[in-house]
Design a protein around this motif. Structure first.
Motif, short mmCIF file in Angstrom:
data_model
loop_
_atom_site.label_atom_id
_atom_site.label_comp_id
_atom_site.label_asym_id
_atom_site.label_seq_id
_atom_site.Cartn_x
_atom_site.Cartn_y
_atom_site.Cartn_z
N LEU A 30 57.76 12.21 68.19
CA LEU A 30 56.43 12.75 67.93
C LEU A 30 56.59 13.97 67.04
O LEU A 30 57.45 14.83 67.28
N GLN A 31 55.79 14.00 66.02
CA GLN A 31 55.76 15.09 65.03
C GLN A 31 54.29 15.45 64.90
O GLN A 31 53.46 14.59 64.64
N VAL A 32 53.94 16.73 65.11
CA VAL A 32 52.53 17.12 65.11
C VAL A 32 52.28 18.27 64.15
O VAL A 32 53.21 18.99 63.76
N CYS A 33 51.02 18.44 63.78
CA CYS A 33 50.59 19.58 62.95
C CYS A 33 51.45 19.75 61.71
O CYS A 33 51.95 20.83 61.42
N HIS A 34 51.63 18.67 60.99
CA HIS A 34 52.41 18.66 59.74
C HIS A 34 53.84 19.15 59.95
O HIS A 34 54.42 19.82 59.09
N GLY A 35 54.39 18.83 61.12
CA GLY A 35 55.81 19.11 61.38
C GLY A 35 56.13 20.49 61.89
O GLY A 35 57.29 20.89 61.90
N LYS A 36 55.13 21.23 62.37
CA LYS A 36 55.38 22.58 62.90
C LYS A 36 56.09 22.51 64.24
O LYS A 36 55.81 21.64 65.07
N PHE B 7 60.84 18.92 52.57
CA PHE B 7 59.99 18.77 53.75
C PHE B 7 60.87 18.39 54.94
O PHE B 7 61.37 17.27 55.03
N THR B 8 61.07 19.36 55.84
CA THR B 8 61.92 19.17 57.01
C THR B 8 61.10 19.47 58.27
O THR B 8 61.12 20.58 58.78
N PRO B 9 60.36 18.48 58.75
CA PRO B 9 59.50 18.69 59.92
C PRO B 9 60.29 18.69 61.23
O PRO B 9 61.43 18.19 61.30
N PHE B 10 59.66 19.26 62.26
CA PHE B 10 60.23 19.29 63.60
C PHE B 10 59.65 18.13 64.41
O PHE B 10 58.50 17.75 64.24
N ARG B 11 60.50 17.61 65.31
CA ARG B 11 60.14 16.46 66.13
C ARG B 11 60.68 16.61 67.54
O ARG B 11 61.59 17.40 67.78
N CYS C 64 64.24 18.93 73.88
CA CYS C 64 64.96 19.16 72.62
C CYS C 64 64.04 18.97 71.41
O CYS C 64 63.47 17.91 71.22
N ILE C 65 63.94 20.03 70.61
CA ILE C 65 63.20 19.97 69.35
C ILE C 65 64.23 19.96 68.23
O ILE C 65 65.19 20.73 68.24
N TYR C 66 64.05 19.08 67.28
CA TYR C 66 65.00 18.98 66.17
C TYR C 66 64.24 18.78 64.87
O TYR C 66 63.08 18.42 64.86
N SER C 67 64.92 19.04 63.77
CA SER C 67 64.28 18.84 62.47
C SER C 67 65.02 17.76 61.70
O SER C 67 66.22 17.55 61.89
N HIS D 39 50.66 7.03 60.43
CA HIS D 39 51.76 7.90 60.85
C HIS D 39 52.11 7.69 62.32
O HIS D 39 53.29 7.74 62.69
N ALA D 40 51.11 7.43 63.15
CA ALA D 40 51.37 7.18 64.57
C ALA D 40 52.20 5.91 64.77
O ALA D 40 53.05 5.86 65.65
#
Length: 138
Positions: A22-28, A79-83, A69-72, A12-13
């Motif tokens: 970067l997307q962490v903690c299953h997209g939280k 499954f719409t994670p934040f990045r 800026c955080i976006y999804s 994933h990295a």
């Protein structure tokens, strides 16, 4: 500047490094909200895949947040994670975590419990040790 560790599988990295996010903690979103532009992140890869594959226990990547800026993104149906966008240090070689002597992070035998959080701060001392160990390996 705050220094962070993101715990992410190597597979994933590598996707994140190739795409500049970067997307962490299953997209939280919550963990990303604690970060600021310019903060430094070391990506610790415990394994090759998520919960599977070879055991690595390596700091594989280093990056910094580009902005606040955080976006999804819809990664898969439902499954719409934040990045957040990051710039990866292309020259960073990586290091086995136990090869870096003097890390405050690994001084406790229970440091693996901290890693289970998935995203946490480290000291400026530890960040400098990781950077200097990488410079010495080049």
């Amino acid at each position: 500047m705050i220094h962070w560790i993101a715990v992410i599988s190597r597979a994933h990295a590598r996707i994140a490094a190739a795409s500049g996010f970067l997307q962490v903690c299953h997209g939280k979103a919550g963990p990303l909200r604690r970060t600021r532009a310019g903060d430094e992140v070391f990506i610790y890869c415990p394994r090759e895949g998520m919960g599977a594959g070879d055991v690595l226990k390596r700091v594989e990547f280093r990056c910094t947040f580009d902005d606040d800026c955080i976006y999804s993104v819809e990664q898969a149906p439902g499954f719409t994670p934040f990045r957040k966008d990051v710039s990866f240090d292309k020259g960073f070689q990586g290091v086995a975590i136990h090869d870096v002597a003097g890390l405050e992070l690994t001084a406790s035998p229970q440091w693996g419990l901290l890693a289970r959080r998935g995203f946490f701060t480290i000291s400026a001392h530890d960040a400098e040790l990781l950077r200097s160990h990488d410079r010495a390996a080049r």
